[in-house]
Design an enzyme around this catalytic site. Structure first.
Site, PDB file in Angstrom:
ATOM      1  N   LEU A   1      14.377 -55.835  32.272  1.00  0.00           N
ATOM      2  CA  LEU A   1      13.828 -57.173  32.535  1.00  0.00           C
ATOM      3  C   LEU A   1      12.318 -57.206  32.352  1.00  0.00           C
ATOM      4  O   LEU A   1      11.739 -58.229  32.041  1.00  0.00           O
ATOM      5  CB  LEU A   1      14.148 -57.603  33.969  1.00  0.00           C
ATOM      6  CG  LEU A   1      15.604 -57.908  34.291  1.00  0.00           C
ATOM      7  CD1 LEU A   1      15.766 -58.147  35.787  1.00  0.00           C
ATOM      8  CD2 LEU A   1      16.075 -59.134  33.534  1.00  0.00           C
ATOM      9  N   GLY A   2      11.696 -56.075  32.577  1.00  0.00           N
ATOM     10  CA  GLY A   2      10.246 -56.050  32.459  1.00  0.00           C
ATOM     11  C   GLY A   2       9.717 -54.714  32.916  1.00  0.00           C
ATOM     12  O   GLY A   2      10.457 -53.916  33.487  1.00  0.00           O
ATOM     13  N   ARG A   3       8.447 -54.470  32.653  1.00  0.00           N
ATOM     14  CA  ARG A   3       7.864 -53.236  33.150  1.00  0.00           C
ATOM     15  C   ARG A   3       6.425 -53.465  33.571  1.00  0.00           C
ATOM     16  O   ARG A   3       5.752 -54.341  33.071  1.00  0.00           O
ATOM     17  CB  ARG A   3       7.968 -52.110  32.130  1.00  0.00           C
ATOM     18  CG  ARG A   3       7.475 -52.433  30.727  1.00  0.00           C
ATOM     19  CD  ARG A   3       7.533 -51.190  29.859  1.00  0.00           C
ATOM     20  NE  ARG A   3       8.904 -50.764  29.563  1.00  0.00           N
ATOM     21  CZ  ARG A   3       9.272 -49.489  29.506  1.00  0.00           C
ATOM     22  NH1 ARG A   3       8.407 -48.527  29.749  1.00  0.00           N
ATOM     23  NH2 ARG A   3      10.527 -49.180  29.206  1.00  0.00           N
ATOM     24  N   GLY A   4       6.006 -52.697  34.543  1.00  0.00           N
ATOM     25  CA  GLY A   4       4.641 -52.831  35.033  1.00  0.00           C
ATOM     26  C   GLY A   4       4.144 -51.478  35.479  1.00  0.00           C
ATOM     27  O   GLY A   4       4.813 -50.462  35.239  1.00  0.00           O
TER      28      GLY A   4
ATOM     29  N   SER B   1       4.038 -50.199  38.295  1.00  0.00           N
ATOM     30  CA  SER B   1       4.803 -49.514  39.325  1.00  0.00           C
ATOM     31  C   SER B   1       6.181 -49.067  38.844  1.00  0.00           C
ATOM     32  O   SER B   1       6.839 -48.290  39.524  1.00  0.00           O
ATOM     33  CB  SER B   1       4.948 -50.424  40.535  1.00  0.00           C
ATOM     34  OG  SER B   1       5.487 -51.659  40.146  1.00  0.00           O
ATOM     35  N   GLY B   2       6.615 -49.558  37.699  1.00  0.00           N
ATOM     36  CA  GLY B   2       7.902 -49.098  37.206  1.00  0.00           C
ATOM     37  C   GLY B   2       8.583 -50.117  36.317  1.00  0.00           C
ATOM     38  O   GLY B   2       8.053 -51.200  36.048  1.00  0.00           O
TER      39      GLY B   2
ATOM     40  N   VAL C   1      11.873 -52.557  35.433  1.00  0.00           N
ATOM     41  CA  VAL C   1      12.880 -53.325  36.163  1.00  0.00           C
ATOM     42  C   VAL C   1      14.080 -53.576  35.259  1.00  0.00           C
ATOM     43  O   VAL C   1      13.931 -53.934  34.085  1.00  0.00           O
ATOM     44  CB  VAL C   1      12.312 -54.682  36.615  1.00  0.00           C
ATOM     45  CG1 VAL C   1      13.314 -55.402  37.494  1.00  0.00           C
ATOM     46  CG2 VAL C   1      11.002 -54.498  37.327  1.00  0.00           C
TER      47      VAL C   1
ATOM     48  N   LYS D   1      14.444 -51.885  40.373  1.00  0.00           N
ATOM     49  CA  LYS D   1      13.159 -51.367  39.911  1.00  0.00           C
ATOM     50  C   LYS D   1      13.092 -49.871  40.124  1.00  0.00           C
ATOM     51  O   LYS D   1      13.209 -49.384  41.242  1.00  0.00           O
ATOM     52  CB  LYS D   1      12.024 -52.054  40.680  1.00  0.00           C
ATOM     53  CG  LYS D   1      10.653 -51.548  40.274  1.00  0.00           C
ATOM     54  CD  LYS D   1       9.565 -52.496  40.701  1.00  0.00           C
ATOM     55  CE  LYS D   1       8.438 -52.478  39.692  1.00  0.00           C
ATOM     56  NZ  LYS D   1       7.576 -53.626  39.782  1.00  0.00           N
TER      57      LYS D   1
ATOM     58  N   ASP E   1      -1.681 -57.204  44.182  1.00  0.00           N
ATOM     59  CA  ASP E   1      -1.519 -57.383  42.734  1.00  0.00           C
ATOM     60  C   ASP E   1      -0.919 -58.752  42.437  1.00  0.00           C
ATOM     61  O   ASP E   1       0.102 -58.866  41.770  1.00  0.00           O
ATOM     62  CB  ASP E   1      -0.657 -56.262  42.150  1.00  0.00           C
ATOM     63  CG  ASP E   1      -0.792 -56.177  40.631  1.00  0.00           C
ATOM     64  OD1 ASP E   1      -1.728 -56.795  40.073  1.00  0.00           O
ATOM     65  OD2 ASP E   1       0.036 -55.501  39.998  1.00  0.00           O
TER      66      ASP E   1
END
Ligand SMILES: *[C@@H]1O[C@H](CO)[C@@H](O)[C@H](O)[C@H]1NC(C)=O
Ligand SMILES: *[C@@H]1O[C@H](CO)[C@@H](O)[C@H](O)[C@H]1NC(C)=O
Ligand SMILES: *[C@@H]1O[C@H](CO)[C@@H](O)[C@H](O)[C@H]1NC(C)=O
Ligand SMILES: *[C@@H]1O[C@H](CO)[C@@H](O)[C@H](O)[C@H]1NC(C)=O
Ligand SMILES: *[C@@H]1O[C@H](CO)[C@@H](O)[C@H](O)[C@H]1NC(C)=O
Ligand SMILES: *[C@@H]1O[C@H](CO)[C@@H](O)[C@H](O)[C@H]1NC(C)=O
Ligand SMILES: *[C@@H]1O[C@H](CO)[C@@H](O)[C@H](O)[C@H]1NC(C)=O
Ligand SMILES: *[C@@H]1O[C@H](CO)[C@@H](O)[C@H](O)[C@H]1NC(C)=O
Ligand SMILES: *[C@@H]1O[C@H](CO)[C@@H](O)[C@H](O)[C@H]1NC(C)=O
Length: 812
Positions: A524-527, A529-530, A532, A546, A643
């Site tokens: 679904l996405g990444r940032g 922190s990890g 998802v 996540k 954040d």
């Protein structure tokens, strides 16, 4: 001749010895028979007896009971729910130490699963523990390891042990629906196990861990009642018998009515006296009256059916009540609401609505066929439509009322509205009324309450303050309930279909999540922190999983932070359902939010996305402000997000915002200094100046980031894109400062000129895609607010509380 006689004599002697010894211990190869009353084992001091116990003329259970109580009180049973015939059945200790209970037909009903080469004997110890012993006093098996509904002094309850209540006396063959064991947070807990859902009802699920005075996640998981009547658990669960002291026989029993009681034996009279209980007011035991049943004080606790309903099964009142009417969902049937004052059903909320009028709440429930009624709190306008009516209770001091949805054509007499009269005149069914309701006699309640009243007397004698405390505690309960808008309904395990908000969330195994996410396929996405992934749990719930990276914490620290996150619940915060901490894997499981993150919606390439209208933008701003205000001010342990940015604002199907990734700053770096947090967290453009200075980090950093997000909402693009710039090096912070100065000047100027003046600068600033379709007043107020939020001096920034109040004040 002599030889024959001698052998006869020896045989007889052996026989005699065996027979006598059967009272002390059972040796391998011998058995106890159901027919012979003498075939029992006694504990050394005779306090406990082990043998067959007749529960009806023809059926028996193999049990341990107290020898000296007038009524046989069973402490343990091998086959409580599978009795054997009272003739021809026996329990045998085999050579290998296996103890086998056989029905008259020879069928094995129960076995202790021991298989050892050196079994010596089975024996009933002084503590009431039935053991099978091996050479050198090794315990091969013990009844203490598999209790039924009772714990004896010195009997340990640990993570694998569970007490299950028995059913009311006429349903002995089925286990009850209450249980007592350690929960997933390692707290000793009472559960009401409904069909596919468990509710926690003790310790009070509505209060936080500090209020409970428990310690979560102590991996020891141990609890024991000592010889003096003091129970202590590794989670700090602690209580004491009113007659505290040595030399008294006691038992801790989870009774069929769901109340956990500590009893002391009156040796002279052989009666049991309750010396402690989890609930002094039985009606607050959850699910006591079954489906659609309501517990009332008459003054004794009793069950009544909600108006318009009748007993489901007269032979089993715990099944509760069923409707006397049919409902059709074709919209032709006219329905109405019947008010049950000061009544509450717990759980099964379909949704939560705050500050709504009664008529709004009525129409919400009316328009949903599955809504069975709703709970409404007059004072603050909280509205909870219910999909099921369970755990009902009526007490005068409850602030909410239930509005039951009934067919308009159904005649229901007013007198069938349940009332509690704890101190008043006896309350009984109105037999002359057409809709007479039924008071479910708890079959042996009379006995129980006798004990209880004596117990209360006992306590009153000990300390008058105690009663006051009970009342205060109960009031606190509902006060918190009201404060939190009943968002912390204790539902476990989290199941789909209701608002399942609880202070307890689940631990998932890596395998489970691997299966749910189809081996982490759907990203679904990444940032920072990890990454998802989308997943579907077994119960068909869509979740976001996540995978956390860089967890620099020990397991206990991780758990501690999780226990904070798990308690955070707000409509504008993404709900975290659980976690996985399996080997090196650390994952968070949270609700899946339909419409993805705000950045995609707001900054998406032109044409490809739905354009967020003004109203929606305002709603998002307000929702985010509320969510942050909750994190900063309202939740139990305040949390700084650290954040805030559009990527961390998710939009549900109604474009209601939900903030995600809160609490991660702490989760990812617990011990680190603030500076370390800043390295890991925060995103250029949204970072408050104090991140780079050495000032301490406070909640005001989130206010700053919120200010930036607010401006971006108004303008429709990222700060970093505001000045398509000649100067590549121009830092985003400088762009923001320039914009802030410009806006601040305009606001000031205009205030000088008065309200009616031209506001073209607002039009210039706001998103051109809106084509001027926006509320000038709101826009101006929002700009002013945003500018104050991004003030370089954090002391001049408002709090999130101020911000959300300001936004609320300009809401249409
Ligand atoms: C017990 O069993 C006997 C013989 O099998 C039978 O006649 C009797 O009715 C039974 N009693 C009950 C209460 O079931
Ligand atoms: C309990 O009763 C048994 C006999 O029924 C007796 O031998 C024993 O002393 C009693 N125990 C106590 C503690 O009174
Ligand atoms: C013995 O094993 C059987 C089958 O595995 C199990 O169902 C039963 O609960 C076990 N009994 C005990 C006393 O552990
Ligand atoms: C719990 O206690 C029983 C005996 O009291 C023991 O057999 C079992 O191994 C214990 N379980 C744990 C997880 O310690
Ligand atoms: C443990 O319980 C006692 C009283 O039951 C309470 O005073 C104490 O604060 C509790 N400790 C914690 C850490 O909650
Ligand atoms: C966990 O429980 C054990 C046993 O009651 C106790 O000795 C220990 O101090 C507890 N640990 C914590 C962190 O409270
Ligand atoms: C046992 O019960 C009787 C009658 O209720 C009472 O008089 C007596 O004091 C009790 N004994 C103890 C030890 O509580
Ligand atoms: C009982 O019901 C009748 C009508 O059905 C009513 O007239 C009467 O007042 C009721 N009595 C009580 C005590 O509520
Ligand atoms: C309740 O119990 C009492 C005594 O145990 C009995 O007299 C009465 O008939 C019962 N009431 C109902 C409605 O079963």
């Amino acid at each position: 001749m002599d030889a024959h006689f001698a052998s006869m004599f020896v045989l007889t002697l052996v026989h005699l010895l065996l027979h006598i010894s059967a009272h002390d211990f059972l040796s391998p190869g011998s058995s106890l028979s159901v027919e012979r009353n003498s075939d029992v084992l006694y504990s050394p001091d005779g306090s406990f007896t082990c043998g067959f116990y007749n529960i009806s003329p023809n059926s028996s259970i193999f049990s341990v009971w107290f020898s000296n109580s007038t009524e046989k009180t069973i402490v343990w049973s091998a086959n409580l729910h599978r009795p054997v015939y009272s003739w021809g059945s026996k329990v045998k200790l085999n050579i290998d130490g296996s103890m086998v209970l056989q029905d008259y037909s020879g069928q094995t009903v129960w076995t202790n699963n021991v298989s050892s080469s050196d079994a010596q004997e089975a024996r009933l110890l002084e503590s009431g523990n039935l053991i099978v012993k091996g050479q050198g006093d090794i315990i091969l098996w013990q009844s203490f390891a598999s209790p039924t509904d009772t714990l004896l002094p010195n009997q340990i309850i640990n993570g694998t042990i569970k007490l299950v209540s028995s059913s009311s006396s006429n349903r002995l063959l089925f286990p009850g629906h209450y249980s007592f064991h350690f929960d997933d947070q390692h707290l000793l807990t009472l559960f009401d196990d409904e069909k596919d859902i468990s509710f926690i009802y003790w310790p009070n699920p509505f209060i936080n861990i500090w209020g409970k005075q428990r310690i979560s996640f102590n991996t020891t998981m141990l609890g024991v009642l000592d010889n003096s009547g003091h129970f202590l658990g590794s989670d700090n669960a602690s209580f004491m018998a009113a007659d505290w002291g040595p030399g008294i026989m006691r038992r801790l029993t989870l009774d069929y009515d769901g109340n956990l009681r500590l009893y002391s034996l009156n040796q002279t009279h052989g009666t049991w006296l309750v010396t402690w209980m989890a609930f002094t007011q039985l009606c607050f035991v959850r699910g006591l009256c079954g489906m659609n049943g309501i517990c009332v004080f008459t003054p004794k606790p009793a069950c009544v059916c909600a108006p318009g309903l009748k007993i489901s099964d007269p032979s089993d009142l715990s099944k509760g009540c069923k409707p006397r009417f049919r409902t059709s969902c074709d919209g032709k049937q006219k329905m109405r609401f019947m008010k049950l004052p000061t009544t509450e059903f717990l759980g099964y909320d379909q949704s939560t609505h705050k500050r709504v009028s009664l008529s709004t709440c009525k129409s919400i429930c009316m328009s949903d066929c599955s809504c069975k009624g709703f709970s409404y709190w007059q004072g603050n306008g909280n509205c909870y439509p219910k999909s099921s009516l369970v755990g009902g209770v009526t007490v005068q001091w409850l602030p909410g009322s239930i509005y039951l949805k009934l067919p308009a054509a159904l005649q229901v007499h007013e007198s069938s509205i349940p009332q509690s009269q704890p101190f008043g005149r006896q309350y009984g069914p109105n037999c002359s009324a057409k809709d007479q309701y039924f008071i479910a006699n708890f079959t042996d309640m009379s006995k129980g309450s006798q004990n209880e009243s004596r117990y209360l007397y006992f306590y009153g004698f000990l300390s008058a303050i105690f009663f006051v405390e009970v009342i205060l505690g109960a009031l606190g309960w509902w006060f918190i309930l009201r404060m939190e808008g009943r968002q912390l309904t204790g539902v476990w395990p989290a199941e789909a279909g209701y608002e399942m908000v609880t202070s307890h969330f689940r631990r998932y195994t890596y395998k489970e999540l691997q299966r749910a996410t189809r081996k982490f396929k759907d990203e679904l996405g990444r940032g920072a922190s990890g990454v998802v992934y989308k997943g579907i749990l077994k119960d068909k719930r869509a979740v976001a999983v996540k995978k956390l990276v860089d967890i620099s914490q020990c397991e206990e620290g991780f758990h501690h932070e999780l226990s904070v996150i798990s308690k955070i619940y707000h409509m504008n915060l993404v709900r975290v359902w659980g976690f996985c901490s399996d080997g090196s894997h650390r994952m968070l499981v949270s609700e899946y939010v339909e419409n993805g993150s705000l950045d995609k919606m707001l900054f998406g390439s032109a044409g490809s996305q739905i354009l967020l209208e003004w109203k929606q933008r305002f709603k998002i701003a307000l929702g985010v402000a509320k969510g942050l205000a909750y994190l900063h001010h309202e939740c139990l342990e305040w949390v700084i997000h650290c954040d805030m940015k559009p990527e961390n604002i998710l939009l549900d199907e109604n474009l209601e915002p939900k903030i995600t990734d809160f609490g991660l700053a702490k989760l990812l770096n617990r011990r680190g200094s603030n500076k370390n947090v800043s390295r890991i967290h925060g995103t250029r453009g949204y970072l408050a100046p104090e991140w780079v200075s050495s000032l301490p980090i406070t909640a005001k950093v989130d206010v700053y980031s919120f200010g930036v997000v607010l401006l971006e909402l108004l303008k429709g693009n990222r700060v970093s894109d505001w000045e398509k710039t000649e100067d590549e090096d121009d830092e985003v912070e400088k762009v923001l400062r320039r914009a802030a100065r410009m806006l601040a000047e305009n606001v000031k100027l205009q205030e000088g000129e008065g309200e009616g003046s031209k506001q073209s600068w607002i039009g210039d600033f706001t998103d051109s895609r809106l084509n001027g379709q926006f509320n000038h007043l709101q826009a101006r107020a929002m700009i002013k607010l945003a500018v104050s939020c991004i003030d370089e001096d954090r002391n001049k920034r408002p709090t999130m509380e101020n911000v959300s109040q300001k936004l609320l004040s300009i809401d249409e």
